[in-house]
Each structure stands twice: as structure tokens, then as C-alpha cells.
Enzyme design. Structure first.
Site: not given
Length: 446
Positions: A65, A237, A284, A311, A315
Site C-alpha cells: 500500500r 491466485h 478477488n 496476496d 484495508h
């Protein structure tokens, strides 16, 4: 000269487990033997007492991030959590703010990591519909690879122009890693569900919206194009059993042109967990059925799937704690990846040797990483000690992610990481960080 001597370890490396000692001098593995004596009174001796010594995990897909989204996470916080979880090297994705779609912006990320990362690092360069000229400037000997979002991206990173995709596949010398979900299929499914439920779509519908069909359609197209152009393709993934049939185990990994990865959450959770976990397991591609989970594990063990990754994509909880259409996908995983895999070992689902192969050896082979991923004399000392009989519970007090939550909260793991060594520095020891490790930019034998 600094030195660390690890004694009486069960060493898991290159398909076998054997008892022995490992001597680390400065940042290098200097000796591996049945019995090694300390050469200096200054040598730090770690009595493993039968614990398991592994090469540190090389996580080929994380989202830390930084820059631009540091309210969620940053390279320092997440690399520190990774080290506590037994991950000593990571490859980070380009969809930050700004996105790493120029050489200059990519190098900005390397500069940040050099100053702050606890673990070793590289970064993916990001492809878009209009930056082919910039892609062709990237030096394959200095960068992990190229990331293409062929579905589900932020900003302008969705690469959906067929001519552009073929041009990239045909012209780049970089390893191409892809997120494969067909955007048109997902959009159609989402519109139908919004008509029925509005924004508050039940979480159990996530794998219906981001369906097996969407994944398979996109993955099969990418593989077809790779075969046509000769591109080196790595599909990130996988989430469906059906997709595993697209991959082969007929060649050793070093000779494969088309490879695949599976992530911890797709091996651990299933669609039955949405009722209790909700948006905490909204990723996702979506977590799908038990049959998919079993199919992914089978393909992992028979070598159609080559790599295990996380992955890791945190958040804040305020962001995640929302209705379906507003809750972002992704969650934090680096601190708990290895212990989750050890839990699968305890359940008889996978061997320790296979875990090490898929988390350390194979990422090193696949990305042609120099002198890492193995416990070998002369290699960089990136090492992890695991106690397989030391139960603990994941809770708010021991979560190290900047976002402060985990999809594993409440889980009891039988195993724990006791020590992590990064480039010869003992960075993590029994819940503490005794020394500040400094990750290095990984290099490639290409």
C-alpha cells in the site's frame, strides 16, 4: 564478523528432513553439518531443540500500500509483520498511488523499501493499455516482472484492449504475472444481483458474481495467448478446480513457460465461511467451494500449481465493515501464512517438504532469484525456525498488521514462528524484534 549458530534443528530443505546444525557468518550460510562448534565466544547460539529450520518464505504477491494508501499499511509495518510470520522476501504489486507504471515511479518504491523494509524485496512493474513503450524500457535483470490486471483493478490498470495485450505478450522479455477474471462476465453478474438486492448483496453471492466462468475464461485466454506468442506467463491466485486443468506437471519448473500460484485463503476457506467471516474473506478472485479448495490442493501437490503466496492486501476495518458493493476486496495474511500451512500439515493435507518447495524453492526458481530460497552453503541467510507444538490464538493483541485485524482472528494454531533471520540478522525471536533487519533488493540470475 557476526555469527549465529543454530544447533539441533530438523532442517527441511530440497525434499528431505535431516537433523543438523547451521552456521551463519555475516549474511551468508557458512556451514551445514551434523555438528558444528562455535568458532568465537561472540557467536550467538540458538538451540533449536528439535524445532524445524526452513528457508524463509518468498511471497511473490503482496500489496503493502505504499505510496499513497498508507492509512491501510506501509512497507515498514507489513514487512515487519511478514518477518514475524516467517516471510523473508516479498514481491509487491504496482497498484499503489501513484501506480508503478513508469521506471521513475517504480524506482521510488525501491527507494522507500531500501530505507524501511525489514524483509528483502522486489516490485512488479505495472502494465496499462497505453504504456508499452515504458514496459520495454524495464531491465529484466533488475525487476521481478510485469503485472497485468486482466480483470479487477483500480485506476487505469485494467488492461482490456486485446491488441494491447497481444503486443505486450509478444514484445516484453519480462515474466508476465496476471490477475485473471473476465470483467464483462463479472459486470453482468453484478448488475443482475444489484437489481435483486441493491447494494446489500449477501456475501455468499460473491463467488457467484466473480464466478468460476469468469476466472476460467480469462485464464484460458491468457494461456492461449502465451502459447501463441511464447511469452513467459505466471497466473496469480487460482481459485477454481477447473482452472487447474489448464496447467501441466510434465516438465520441471525451470523449463515451464506457463506457471500458476495459489494463495493461502483459497486453500483455507470455502464459501461456507462467508456466513461467519463476511467481508473479512471478500477477495478477488473470490473464495469458492470446498470442491474448488480440494482441487487446488490436489493440483498444488501434483505440481500443476507451482507456488503458494498470500496476496496480502489490507484495508482498514472501517472500509471492510460495509455493505457488499462498498466493501473492498482483500485482506492481510503475511503474519499468518506459514502457521496456516503448518496447520494443514498437522491435518495431513500437505508435507513439510512440499510446503518448503512451494513457498521458498519454487519462487526462487520461477523468478530466477539469486542465492535465496534454499538452505545452502554460500546462500543468503534467510532462515526461519518453527515450533510445531506451541499452540496460540490469533487475537487483536498479537496482530501486527497496521490495519489491526485478521481473517484468522479466533483461530488456534498449533505451530508458531520462534526465530526469523534476514540476511544474517536475527530480526525476530520469541515474540520480540531484538535487531532491526534491513531487507535487500533481490537480484536475479537471468
Amino acid at each position: 564478523m557476526s555469527s549465529i549458530l543454530i544447533k539441533n534443528a530438523n532442517i527441511v530443505n530440497e525434499g528431505s528432513i535431516f537433523q543438523g546444525d547451521v552456521l551463519v557468518e555475516n549474511d551468508i550460510i557458512a556451514e551445514i553439518s551434523n555438528s558444528i562448534s562455535a568458532k568465537s565466544s561472540d557467536t550467538k547460539i540458538i538451540d533449536a531443540d528439535g524445532q524445524y529450520l526452513l528457508p524463509g518464505m518468498i511471497d511473490d504477491q503482496v500489496h503493502f500500500r505504499e505510496p499513497g494508501l498508507t492509512h491501510k499499511a506501509d512497507i515498514e509495518s507489513e514487512s515487519k509483520a511478514a518477518v514475524a510470520g516467517g516471510i523473508t522476501t516479498f514481491i509487491e504489486m504496482p497498484n499503489t498511488i501513484p501506480q508503478a507504471t513508469t521506471i521513475e515511479l517504480l524506482e521510488d518504491k525501491f527507494t522507500i523499501a531500501k530505507e524501511t523494509s525489514w524483509a528483502n524485496y522486489s516490485f512488479m512493474f505495472g502494465g496499462t493499455n497505453d504504456n508499452l513503450d515504458e514496459i520495454l524500457k524495464v531491465d529484466p535483470t533488475k525487476v521481478a516482472g510485469l503485472k497485468l490486471f486482466l480483470g479487477s483493478s483500480t485506476g487505469n490498470m485494467l488492461v482490456d484492449d486485446p491488441e494491447t495485450i497481444e503486443n505486450i505478450f509478444s514484445k516484453t522479455k519480462l515474466l508476465i504475472s496476471t490477475h485473471c477474471e473476465d470483467e464483462a462476465t463479472i459486470k453482468k453478474n453484478l448488475e443482475e444481483h444489484i437489481k435483486e438486492y441493491g447494494d446489500n448483496i449477501p456475501l455468499e453471492k460473491h463467488p457467484v458474481i466473480r464466478s468460476e466462468e469468469a476466472c476460467y475464461l480469462s485464464s484460458s485466454k491468457a494461456i492461449e495467448l502465451a502459447k501463441k506468442t511464447g511469452a513467459r506467463l505466471h497466473v496469480f491466485h487460482l481459485s477454481t478446480a477447473k482452472e487447474t486443468k489448464l496447467f501441466s506437471n510434465k516438465k520441471p519448473l525451470s523449463e515451464k513457460k506457463i506457471t500458476a500460484e495459489v494463495c493461502i485463503h483459497h486453500l483455507w476457506f470455502s464459501d461456507e465461511d462467508y456466513k461467519t467471516k463476511g467481508t473479512k474473506i471478500k477477495w478477488n478472485p473470490a473464495v469458492k467451494t470446498k470442491n474448488d479448495r480440494e482441487g487446488l490442493l490436489k493440483a498444488l501437490k501434483d505440481d500443476r500449481i507451482d507456488v503458494i503466496a498470500t496476496d496480502h492486501a489490507p484495508h482498514t476495518w472501517d472500509e471492510k465493515n460495509n455493505v457488499y458493493t462498498k466493501a473492498p476486496s482483500g485482506g492481510p495474511l503475511v503474519q499468518h501464512a506459514m502457521v496456516a500451512l503448518m496447520e494443514m500439515y498437522h491435518k495431513g493435507l500437505i508435507s513439510l517438504e512440499k510446503i518448503v518447495e512451494k513457498t521458498a524453492h519454487n519462487p526462487a526458481i520461477l523468478f530466477q532469484i539469486k542465492d535465496r530460497g534454499y538452505i545452502r552453503r554460500g546462500y543468503k541467510a534467510d532462515l526461519v525456525l518453527m515450533d510445531l507444538q506451541s499452540p496460540w490464538t490469533v487475537n487483536k493483541e498479537n496482530i501486527l498488521y497496521k490495519c489491526g485485524w485478521s481473517p484468522f482472528e479466533g483461530a488456534v494454531f498449533k505451530s508458531r514462528v520462534t526465530h526469523t533471520i534476514v540476511n544474517g540478522t536475527l530480526a525476530y525471536e520469541n515474540l520480540k524484534f531484538p535487531n532491526r533487519s534491513h531487507g535487500e533488493r533481490i537480484t536475479f540470475d537471468r
